[in-house]
Enzyme design. Structure first.
Site, PDB file in Angstrom:
ATOM      1  N   ARG A  68      -3.090  -6.896   8.460  1.00 25.50           N
ATOM      2  CA  ARG A  68      -3.199  -7.836   7.335  1.00 25.50           C
ATOM      3  C   ARG A  68      -1.823  -8.044   6.724  1.00 25.50           C
ATOM      4  O   ARG A  68      -0.872  -7.319   7.015  1.00 25.50           O
ATOM      5  CB  ARG A  68      -4.138  -7.263   6.272  1.00 25.50           C
ATOM      6  CG  ARG A  68      -3.725  -5.874   5.838  1.00 25.50           C
ATOM      7  CD  ARG A  68      -4.205  -5.453   4.484  1.00 25.50           C
ATOM      8  NE  ARG A  68      -3.815  -4.064   4.234  1.00 25.50           N
ATOM      9  CZ  ARG A  68      -2.600  -3.684   3.864  1.00 25.50           C
ATOM     10  NH1 ARG A  68      -1.642  -4.575   3.696  1.00 25.50           N
ATOM     11  NH2 ARG A  68      -2.327  -2.408   3.667  1.00 25.50           N
ATOM     12  N   THR A  73      -1.117   0.478   1.546  1.00 30.97           N
ATOM     13  CA  THR A  73      -2.250   0.587   0.627  1.00 30.97           C
ATOM     14  C   THR A  73      -2.991   1.876   0.939  1.00 30.97           C
ATOM     15  O   THR A  73      -3.039   2.314   2.092  1.00 30.97           O
ATOM     16  CB  THR A  73      -3.204  -0.614   0.778  1.00 30.97           C
ATOM     17  OG1 THR A  73      -2.505  -1.817   0.474  1.00 30.97           O
ATOM     18  CG2 THR A  73      -4.376  -0.503  -0.171  1.00 30.97           C
ATOM     19  N   TYR A  74      -3.556   2.474  -0.095  1.00 31.80           N
ATOM     20  CA  TYR A  74      -4.429   3.643   0.076  1.00 31.80           C
ATOM     21  C   TYR A  74      -5.884   3.197   0.018  1.00 31.80           C
ATOM     22  O   TYR A  74      -6.260   2.341  -0.790  1.00 31.80           O
ATOM     23  CB  TYR A  74      -4.179   4.658  -1.039  1.00 31.80           C
ATOM     24  CG  TYR A  74      -5.236   5.739  -1.108  1.00 31.80           C
ATOM     25  CD1 TYR A  74      -5.257   6.777  -0.180  1.00 31.80           C
ATOM     26  CD2 TYR A  74      -6.234   5.706  -2.081  1.00 31.80           C
ATOM     27  CE1 TYR A  74      -6.240   7.757  -0.222  1.00 31.80           C
ATOM     28  CE2 TYR A  74      -7.215   6.678  -2.139  1.00 31.80           C
ATOM     29  CZ  TYR A  74      -7.216   7.707  -1.201  1.00 31.80           C
ATOM     30  OH  TYR A  74      -8.195   8.678  -1.243  1.00 31.80           O
ATOM     31  N   ALA A 148      -6.262  -4.164  -5.126  1.00 30.98           N
ATOM     32  CA  ALA A 148      -5.323  -4.658  -4.111  1.00 30.98           C
ATOM     33  C   ALA A 148      -5.982  -5.764  -3.309  1.00 30.98           C
ATOM     34  O   ALA A 148      -7.214  -5.805  -3.163  1.00 30.98           O
ATOM     35  CB  ALA A 148      -4.890  -3.522  -3.185  1.00 30.98           C
ATOM     36  N   SER A 163      -9.743  -4.417  -2.564  1.00 32.40           N
ATOM     37  CA  SER A 163     -10.206  -3.074  -2.900  1.00 32.40           C
ATOM     38  C   SER A 163     -10.060  -2.891  -4.406  1.00 32.40           C
ATOM     39  O   SER A 163      -9.049  -3.290  -4.996  1.00 32.40           O
ATOM     40  CB  SER A 163      -9.419  -1.990  -2.149  1.00 32.40           C
ATOM     41  OG  SER A 163      -8.035  -2.059  -2.441  1.00 32.40           O
ATOM     42  N   CYS A 179       1.859  -1.051  -2.237  1.00 33.14           N
ATOM     43  CA  CYS A 179       2.249  -2.459  -2.093  1.00 33.14           C
ATOM     44  C   CYS A 179       3.747  -2.672  -2.302  1.00 33.14           C
ATOM     45  O   CYS A 179       4.191  -3.782  -2.586  1.00 33.14           O
ATOM     46  CB  CYS A 179       1.446  -3.355  -3.031  1.00 33.14           C
ATOM     47  SG  CYS A 179      -0.332  -3.247  -2.718  1.00 33.14           S
TER      48      CYS A 179
END
Length: 216
Positions: A68, A73-74, A148, A163, A179
């Protein structure tokens, strides 16, 4: 529109493969658009713009290349992931507008809980002002990220999505620069003092979706 809530912790690679298969089916006209609501086990995902230096603790959790847009990101328990598979052929083929619609969706969902989510120029995602925290070194107000956004398109079918932090372990974000944005932090609905459950959030996501996506 198919809405599916996946119970338990969805394995990332298996979910990604299933999402790609669904996108192909939508593109071929064999399946309707879909939104999947789920949680992942603790992991980091690297978007197409991810920088090596932003993975500050590479051995902490598995790292997956997501394909993506965006950076690191977590994902983990207590965070609602919504994978959004929509046909933009029928929605104007405007990528920027689609991202704005996703932001609108998050902002409208947060408003259901009296949280003011905001956009910030140059910072993808949705942010919450934190006047209760010390200001940044330059004197500006601290802002924390609560949601996010990262998408990919294939034949104008979207996948990946958003998310929203409900009650994840916020220290798990410490292994990355979320990010790629330094200086600001990360928050969640529970961190903001709201006893919101995943069920509560899912109801709000369903209720606000159609209005937010009307212009996509």
């Amino acid at each position: 529109m198919d809405w599916t809530r996946i119970e338990g912790l969805a394995p990332y690679q298996d979910t990604l493969a299933a999402m790609e298969a669904r996108v192909a089916a939508i593109a071929a006209g064999h399946a309707p658009e879909a939104v999947w609501l789920l949680e992942h086990p603790p992991l980091y995902t690297a978007g197409t713009s991810a920088r090596v230096q932003d993975l500050t603790d590479p051995g902490r959790f598995p790292v997956h290349k997501a394909g993506r847009g965006g950076q690191y990101t977590y994902h983990g328990p207590g965070q609602r992931v919504a994978y959004v598979m929509l046909d933009l052929n029928a929605r104007g083929r405007d990528v920027r507008r689609f991202v704005q619609c996703l932001e609108d969706w998050v902002i409208a969902t947060l408003a259901e809980f009296n949280i003011k989510g905001e956009r910030r120029a140059g910072r993808v995602g949705v942010w919450v002002a934190r006047p209760d925290k010390p200001t940044l070194p330059d004197g500006t107000m601290r802002e924390d990220k609560i949601a996010a956004i990262g998408i990919k398109l294939r034949r104008w079918i979207s996948f990946h999505g958003i998310s929203i932090n409900v009650e994840p372990e916020l220290s798990h974000f410490d292994g990355i620069v979320p990010c790629g944005i330094r200086g600001h932090g990360v928050t969640s609905l529970v961190d903001l003092g709201l006893p919101v459950t995943m069920d509560d959030l899912d109801v709000a996501l369903r209720r606000t979706f159609d209005t937010a996506m009307r212009q996509a």
